[in-house]
Design an enzyme around this catalytic site. Structure first.
Site, PDB file in Angstrom:
ATOM      1  CD  GLU A 155     -21.046 -39.903   3.511  1.00 44.53           C
ATOM      2  OE1 GLU A 155     -21.944 -40.760   3.447  1.00 44.53           O
ATOM      3  OE2 GLU A 155     -20.862 -39.169   4.502  1.00 44.53           O
ATOM      4  CG  ASP A 158     -23.302 -35.714   8.698  1.00 48.95           C
ATOM      5  OD1 ASP A 158     -22.906 -35.361   7.565  1.00 48.95           O
ATOM      6  OD2 ASP A 158     -23.322 -36.899   9.057  1.00 48.95           O
ATOM      7  CE1 TYR A 202     -16.921 -40.962   4.228  1.00 45.31           C
ATOM      8  CE2 TYR A 202     -17.898 -42.204   2.422  1.00 45.31           C
ATOM      9  CZ  TYR A 202     -17.944 -41.746   3.731  1.00 45.31           C
ATOM     10  OH  TYR A 202     -18.999 -42.089   4.544  1.00 45.31           O
ATOM     11  CG  ASP A 237     -15.172 -38.365   6.642  1.00 45.38           C
ATOM     12  OD1 ASP A 237     -14.488 -38.616   7.656  1.00 45.38           O
ATOM     13  OD2 ASP A 237     -16.372 -38.655   6.545  1.00 45.38           O
ATOM     14  CG  ASN A 258     -15.203 -42.042   8.684  1.00 46.45           C
ATOM     15  OD1 ASN A 258     -15.994 -41.502   9.458  1.00 46.45           O
ATOM     16  ND2 ASN A 258     -15.547 -42.439   7.473  1.00 46.45           N
TER      17      ASN A 258
END
Length: 265
Positions: free
Chosen positions: A35, A241, A105, A144, A146
């Protein structure tokens, strides 16, 4: 070898919140981000010891990945296919002497699960791609992903069952991937360690109360598990985050095996 992966949720914003302080302190051999949320020319990072490789999304301020490495790779590719430049900038592969590094990602299936089918197709493509690479030399996958794989990997597993990132099908794809010859480095060392999270909602006091999810990973070809020295979650590092995840490997044993196999061939 020290490796770090961090979803920075916008590298320009993260730099203003201390990214370079952490980057310099951790002194990784390979540092991966997800990101990045920018286009070429929108930032200049002064990292004199590192080669920089960026995969930008076509959409401005969206997605994107990058790898910063002290070790010059043999080759670099973007996407699942040779010469493919996938539009969301979600994958970079660097080939080194004895392994491939794949920084990804993974697409979020979205709160209403409207992107779930696309997400599952991504999972299948990724697994096939990594197995193809693994047939050549071992793979280190980071990023990441997810998905919280098991109940231990998020705070409120019961209330989140079926939600984006914790659907049975997303978790099943992770299980299938690991069972095809890969190992989750953190769980390899700490199979029962709970409350170890890498992402927290921006809602008030959520991070302070550690109501989080573990969705950022280092996953290795199973034959590399003996190389794992340490796998850690740097949850005290702010700026996003997500927090950084850390992996330390000792390749001496792996190199000996590789040279022996090479000689046998």
């Amino acid at each position: 070898m020290k490796l770090v992966s961090w979803n920075v949720n916008g590298i320009r914003a993260c730099v203003k919140k201390g990214f370079l302080d952490y980057f310099n302190e951790v002194n990784a051999d390979i540092f991966c981000i997800q990101e990045s949320k920018l286009q070429e020319g929108q930032i200049e990072l002064n990292l004199p010891q590192y080669e920089q490789y960026w995969n930008y999304a076509e959409r401005k301020g969206y997605s994107g990945t990058a790898v910063f490495t002290k070790i010059k790779p043999l080759s670099v590719s973007y996407g699942f296919q040779e010469d493919e430049r996938e539009p969301e900038g979600r994958i970079i592969t660097l080939e080194f002497d004895h392994f491939y590094l794949v920084n990804i990602y993974t697409p979020n299936s979205k709160r209403d699960l409207s992107r779930l089918d696309e997400r599952l197709e991504w999972e299948d493509n990724l697994r096939h791609y990594l197995l193809k690479l693994d047939g050549i030399k071992p793979v280190i996958l980071c990023g990441d992903l997810n998905v919280a794989h098991k109940e231990i990997d998020l705070k409120n597993d019961r209330s989140n069952r079926g939600n984006s990132g914790f659907t049975d099908v997303e978790r099943g794809k992770m299980t299938l991937f690991l069972e095809s010859g890969f190992v989750d480095s953190f769980r390899y060392l700490y199979p029962e360690k709970d409350e170890s999270y890498t992402w927290w909602s921006y809602m008030s006091k959520v991070r302070e109360r550690n109501i989080g999810w573990r969705i950022d990973y280092f996953i290795l070809s199973k034959r590399m598990e003996s190389c794992i020295i340490d796998a850690d979650i740097h949850s005290s590092i702010l700026g996003s985050d997500h927090c950084p995840v850390y992996l330390e490997l000792d390749f001496y044993e792996q190199e000996d095996k590789y040279e022996k196999r090479k000689a046998e061939l």
